[in-house]
Scaffold this motif. Structure first.
Motif, PDB file in Angstrom:
ATOM      1  N   UNK A 238       0.824  -1.221   0.000  1.00 53.89           N
ATOM      2  CA  UNK A 238       0.000   0.000   0.000  1.00 53.89           C
ATOM      3  C   UNK A 238       0.855   1.267   0.000  1.00 53.89           C
ATOM      4  N   UNK A 239       2.184   1.118   0.107  1.00 44.87           N
ATOM      5  CA  UNK A 239       3.066   2.285   0.264  1.00 44.87           C
ATOM      6  C   UNK A 239       2.981   3.245  -0.928  1.00 44.87           C
ATOM      7  N   UNK A 240       2.969   2.706  -2.154  1.00 44.02           N
ATOM      8  CA  UNK A 240       2.998   3.556  -3.352  1.00 44.02           C
ATOM      9  C   UNK A 240       1.765   4.443  -3.432  1.00 44.02           C
ATOM     10  N   UNK A 241       0.580   3.860  -3.213  1.00 46.82           N
ATOM     11  CA  UNK A 241      -0.669   4.623  -3.299  1.00 46.82           C
ATOM     12  C   UNK A 241      -0.727   5.699  -2.225  1.00 46.82           C
TER      13      UNK A 241
ATOM     14  N   UNK B 184       1.865   7.129  -0.779  1.00 47.41           N
ATOM     15  CA  UNK B 184       2.852   8.167  -1.118  1.00 47.41           C
ATOM     16  C   UNK B 184       2.295   9.111  -2.178  1.00 47.41           C
ATOM     17  N   UNK B 185       1.590   8.546  -3.163  1.00 43.51           N
ATOM     18  CA  UNK B 185       1.012   9.380  -4.221  1.00 43.51           C
ATOM     19  C   UNK B 185      -0.015  10.352  -3.641  1.00 43.51           C
ATOM     20  N   UNK B 186      -0.786   9.884  -2.660  1.00 43.56           N
ATOM     21  CA  UNK B 186      -1.843  10.722  -2.068  1.00 43.56           C
ATOM     22  C   UNK B 186      -1.278  11.881  -1.248  1.00 43.56           C
ATOM     23  N   UNK B 187      -0.159  11.651  -0.580  1.00 42.12           N
ATOM     24  CA  UNK B 187       0.365  12.712   0.307  1.00 42.12           C
ATOM     25  C   UNK B 187       1.356  13.633  -0.391  1.00 42.12           C
ATOM     26  N   UNK B 188       1.938  13.167  -1.501  1.00 41.49           N
ATOM     27  CA  UNK B 188       3.065  13.880  -2.126  1.00 41.49           C
ATOM     28  C   UNK B 188       2.827  15.385  -2.335  1.00 41.49           C
ATOM     29  N   UNK B 189       1.674  15.783  -2.896  1.00 42.30           N
ATOM     30  CA  UNK B 189       1.516  17.217  -3.170  1.00 42.30           C
ATOM     31  C   UNK B 189       1.418  18.075  -1.908  1.00 42.30           C
ATOM     32  N   UNK B 190       1.229  17.448  -0.760  1.00 36.54           N
ATOM     33  CA  UNK B 190       0.975  18.198   0.472  1.00 36.54           C
ATOM     34  C   UNK B 190       2.184  18.231   1.411  1.00 36.54           C
TER      35      UNK B 190
ATOM     36  N   UNK C 197       9.658   6.221  -4.016  1.00 32.35           N
ATOM     37  CA  UNK C 197      10.661   7.190  -4.467  1.00 32.35           C
ATOM     38  C   UNK C 197      10.170   8.172  -5.522  1.00 32.35           C
ATOM     39  N   UNK C 198       9.535   7.674  -6.602  1.00 33.11           N
ATOM     40  CA  UNK C 198       9.133   8.607  -7.670  1.00 33.11           C
ATOM     41  C   UNK C 198       8.113   9.665  -7.221  1.00 33.11           C
ATOM     42  N   UNK C 199       7.402   9.418  -6.131  1.00 32.63           N
ATOM     43  CA  UNK C 199       6.397  10.387  -5.669  1.00 32.63           C
ATOM     44  C   UNK C 199       6.994  11.481  -4.780  1.00 32.63           C
ATOM     45  N   UNK C 200       8.203  11.248  -4.279  1.00 34.21           N
ATOM     46  CA  UNK C 200       8.772  12.205  -3.309  1.00 34.21           C
ATOM     47  C   UNK C 200       9.260  13.443  -4.075  1.00 34.21           C
ATOM     48  N   UNK C 201       8.678  14.609  -3.783  1.00 32.45           N
ATOM     49  CA  UNK C 201       9.029  15.805  -4.560  1.00 32.45           C
ATOM     50  C   UNK C 201      10.452  16.286  -4.285  1.00 32.45           C
ATOM     51  N   UNK C 202      10.996  17.088  -5.203  1.00 32.51           N
ATOM     52  CA  UNK C 202      12.296  17.720  -4.973  1.00 32.51           C
ATOM     53  C   UNK C 202      12.212  18.549  -3.698  1.00 32.51           C
ATOM     54  N   UNK C 203      13.267  18.551  -2.932  1.00 35.60           N
ATOM     55  CA  UNK C 203      13.285  19.353  -1.712  1.00 35.60           C
ATOM     56  C   UNK C 203      12.736  18.610  -0.503  1.00 35.60           C
ATOM     57  N   UNK C 204      12.244  17.395  -0.735  1.00 32.51           N
ATOM     58  CA  UNK C 204      11.807  16.538   0.382  1.00 32.51           C
ATOM     59  C   UNK C 204      12.760  15.346   0.429  1.00 32.51           C
ATOM     60  N   UNK C 205      13.224  14.993   1.627  1.00 32.68           N
ATOM     61  CA  UNK C 205      14.195  13.901   1.770  1.00 32.68           C
ATOM     62  C   UNK C 205      13.461  12.569   1.923  1.00 32.68           C
TER      63      UNK C 205
END
Ligand code: NAP
Length: 306
Positions: free
Chosen positions: A75-78, A80-86, A108-116
């Motif tokens: 369930x991690x990918x889904x 991550x996708x839901x929280x990424x923009x926030x 990994x692919x959902x983590x925006x630039x500037x977030x570790x």
């Protein structure tokens, strides 16, 4: 205080134990928790696993300095996708998944630039699950393995290391593929073997009129404890650590055949040498402080706060 605000996504055994310990020891200014079901949120609120529960994962991560994904590996990918923009710029995203490579590929692919992104795996658990199962000492004297990419900001790794140390663990950094192979040997394959043994006994039960349960001996009871682990979590572990688990099970099968042959041919020396070697491994685990020599291993009644 290590983080101003921590968001826990999923509120089961692992998140509950983290939340209780963080609150008990003041490791975060505020711990916010999200779980998809109303019932889990209600139990989390009643037991004080977090300071505040929310019914929306995106709302949970607002302004959080650390977001920890505590849901089954699949369930991690889904999530991550839901929280990424926030996610807050400069925040750290971590997880507690039992498998690392597939979680990195999914999240990994959902983590925006500037977030570790600092993946983690606390090697601590019980066969219990859900919001009732957590307790603040779960991570004491256990390992927590971090598997960050080589270019991860060192400060983000250091801060997460400090949190896991404060939760009671010893922290090591490891390559994710190596992690998955090591855990296939120490955790994933043993769980599959326990599931198999209990499954075989269940089949036999039908021909032995419940004697398997009635006369259940220590060896079988230890297997049933492991085989009582959460079905969804373990389904996802095997689906996501496929190659390493199959490699270890291949070797296991070869050893099983060797032992089977020794029994068939009456090779007592082989059996005794083998069991002497395995007994030494048990002693090594006790000497390393990872278990106690108590004879009732695995059957302590553990106190869970209500
Ligand atoms: P758990 O007690 O079963 O709790 C899982 C939580 O995830 C629950 O709050 C559940 O929500 C939520 N969840 C389940 N499926 C979901 C989905 N599809 N979408 C969103 N939320 C979902 O699990 P756990 O034992 O804490 O394990 C959590 C993670 O830690 C897993 O990745 C596991 O591999 C890892 N881990 C486990 C252990 C262990 O021994 N248990 C040890 C180390 C690491 P609801 O309650 O609302 O259904």
């Amino acid at each position: 205080m290590i983080y101003d605000r921590v968001a826990l996504i999923g509120l089961g055994l692992i998140a509950g134990s983290m939340g209780l310990r963080m609150r008990q020891d003041g490791l975060a200014g505020e711990v916010v928790g999200y779980a998809r079901s109303e019932r889990t949120r209600a139990v989390a609120a009643r037991r004080g696993l977090v300071d505040r529960t929310v019914d929306d994962a995106a709302a949970a991560v607002l302004d959080a300095d650390l977001v920890v994904l505590c849901v089954p590996v699949g369930a991690m990918g889904a999530v991550a996708a839901a929280i990424a923009p926030h996610l807050k710029p400069g925040a750290t995203v971590s997880d507690v998944g039992s498998v690392k490579r597939d979680v990195i590929v999914a999240v990994g692919p959902h983590v925006p630039d500037g977030v570790h992104f600092v993946p983690a795996h606390p090697i601590a658990g019980t066969e219990q699950s859900g919001p009732e199962a957590g307790f603040p000492e779960l991570f004491d004297n256990r390992w927590c393995l971090l598997t960050p990419a080589a270019d991860t900001e060192p400060d983000a790794i250091d801060r997460l290391t400090r949190l896991w140390q404060a939760l009671g663990s010893t922290v090591d950094v490891m390559d994710p593929d190596h992690h998955d192979l090591v855990l296939a040997v120490t955790s994933h394959a043993p769980h599959l073997i326990a599931y198999t043994m209990v499954g075989v006994a269940d089949d036999l039960r039908r021909v032995t009129d419940s004697e398997v349960i009635k006369y259940s001996a220590a060896g079988f009871r230890d297997f049933t404890r492991i085989a009582a682990s959460d079905p969804v979590m373990w389904r996802d572990v095997f689906l996501n650590n496929k190659d390493a688990t199959l490699e270890v099970l291949g070797r296991f099968t070869e050893e099983l055949f060797a032992l089977q042959r020794a029994i068939r041919t009456g090779d007592g020396d082989m059996l005794q040498d083998y069991f002497t070697r395995t007994r030494a491994i048990r002693r090594g685990i006790i000497e390393a402080g990872q278990d106690t020599p108590d004879a009732d291993f695995g059957r302590h009644p553990r106190k869970v706060p209500s």
